[in-house]
Design a protein around this motif. Structure first.
Motif, PDB file in Angstrom:
ATOM      1  N   CYS A 136       0.866  -1.174   0.000  1.00 41.23           N
ATOM      2  CA  CYS A 136       0.000   0.000   0.000  1.00 41.23           C
ATOM      3  C   CYS A 136       0.908   1.230   0.000  1.00 41.23           C
ATOM      4  CB  CYS A 136      -0.907   0.002   1.212  1.00 41.23           C
ATOM      5  SG  CYS A 136      -1.915   1.494   1.378  1.00 41.23           S
ATOM      6  N   VAL A 137       0.865   1.964  -1.088  1.00 43.50           N
ATOM      7  CA  VAL A 137       1.680   3.169  -1.208  1.00 43.50           C
ATOM      8  C   VAL A 137       0.811   4.364  -0.862  1.00 43.50           C
ATOM      9  CG1 VAL A 137       3.100   4.564  -2.717  1.00 43.50           C
ATOM     10  CG2 VAL A 137       3.057   2.076  -3.008  1.00 43.50           C
ATOM     11  N   ALA A 138       1.263   5.144   0.103  1.00 48.82           N
ATOM     12  CA  ALA A 138       0.470   6.272   0.573  1.00 48.82           C
ATOM     13  C   ALA A 138       1.165   7.596   0.279  1.00 48.82           C
ATOM     14  CB  ALA A 138       0.230   6.154   2.076  1.00 48.82           C
ATOM     15  N   THR A 139       0.355   8.602  -0.017  1.00 44.71           N
ATOM     16  CA  THR A 139       0.847   9.974  -0.057  1.00 44.71           C
ATOM     17  C   THR A 139       0.111  10.732   1.034  1.00 44.71           C
ATOM     18  OG1 THR A 139      -0.835  10.615  -1.677  1.00 44.71           O
ATOM     19  CG2 THR A 139       1.295   9.900  -2.527  1.00 44.71           C
ATOM     20  N   GLY A 140       0.832  11.541   1.774  1.00 42.41           N
ATOM     21  CA  GLY A 140       0.226  12.261   2.879  1.00 42.41           C
ATOM     22  C   GLY A 140       0.544  11.608   4.209  1.00 42.41           C
ATOM     23  N   MET A 141       0.249  12.340   5.278  1.00 45.24           N
ATOM     24  CA  MET A 141       0.566  11.879   6.633  1.00 45.24           C
ATOM     25  C   MET A 141      -0.547  10.979   7.148  1.00 45.24           C
ATOM     26  SD  MET A 141       3.469  13.197   7.409  1.00 45.24           S
ATOM     27  CE  MET A 141       3.508  13.117   9.195  1.00 45.24           C
ATOM     28  N   THR A 142      -0.164   9.881   7.772  1.00 49.90           N
ATOM     29  CA  THR A 142      -1.139   8.957   8.325  1.00 49.90           C
ATOM     30  C   THR A 142      -0.868   8.684   9.795  1.00 49.90           C
ATOM     31  OG1 THR A 142       0.159   7.025   7.688  1.00 49.90           O
ATOM     32  CG2 THR A 142      -1.449   7.814   6.085  1.00 49.90           C
ATOM     33  N   TYR A 143      -1.929   8.456  10.547  1.00 56.37           N
ATOM     34  CA  TYR A 143      -1.788   7.970  11.915  1.00 56.37           C
ATOM     35  C   TYR A 143      -1.740   6.453  11.926  1.00 56.37           C
ATOM     36  CZ  TYR A 143      -3.068   6.412  16.539  1.00 56.37           C
ATOM     37  OH  TYR A 143      -3.083   5.744  17.745  1.00 56.37           O
ATOM     38  N   SER A 144      -2.599   5.843  11.154  1.00 53.25           N
ATOM     39  CA  SER A 144      -2.625   4.394  11.076  1.00 53.25           C
ATOM     40  C   SER A 144      -3.037   3.956   9.681  1.00 53.25           C
ATOM     41  CB  SER A 144      -3.587   3.800  12.102  1.00 53.25           C
ATOM     42  OG  SER A 144      -4.909   4.202  11.840  1.00 53.25           O
TER      43      SER A 144
END
Length: 122
Positions: A22-30
């Motif tokens: 899972c490639v994410a852009t942006g800040m995540t908590y979980s």
């Protein structure tokens, strides 16, 4: 805003392994992985907290699945071993940018990927 994209789905025989990305852009908590089989409700499989890598799993996958993350590249992995036919379905990556109380609760997550298909044949 968080955007998510999943990779790594496919077909495997029972007992085999797959690794989802899972490639994410942006800040995540979980970040969590959910799955949904045809005609069934979506269920949380595993989740991981960005800040401390604390992870949780649904009971049926403990000891077989492992969730991990690469913070530098903002990628979350789900290693799935000893797969069973009943685990076939669409696997979705989900993320929350704020603190949440239930890491495997789908209602907690505001960002979702498009999903990747996992098929386990007997």
């Amino acid at each position: 805003q968080v955007q998510l994209e999943e990779f790594g789905g496919g077909s495997v025989q029972a007992g085999g392994s797959l690794r989802l990305f899972c490639v994410a852009t942006g800040m995540t908590y979980s970040t969590a992985w959910f799955r949904q089989a045809p005609g069934k409700e979506r269920e949380g499989v595993a989740a991981i907290i960005t800040g401390n890598s604390h992870s949780v799993y649904i009971d049926s996958v403990k000891g077989r699945f492992n969730i991990s993350r690469d913070n530098a590249r903002n990628i979350v992995f789900l290693q799935m071993n000893s797969l069973k036919p009943e685990e076939s379905g669409m696997y979705y990556c989900a993320a929350s940018s704020r603190w949440i109380g239930s890491l495997l609760g789908s209602h907690e997550y505001g960002y979702w990927g498009q999903g990747t298909q996992v098929t386990v044949s007997s």
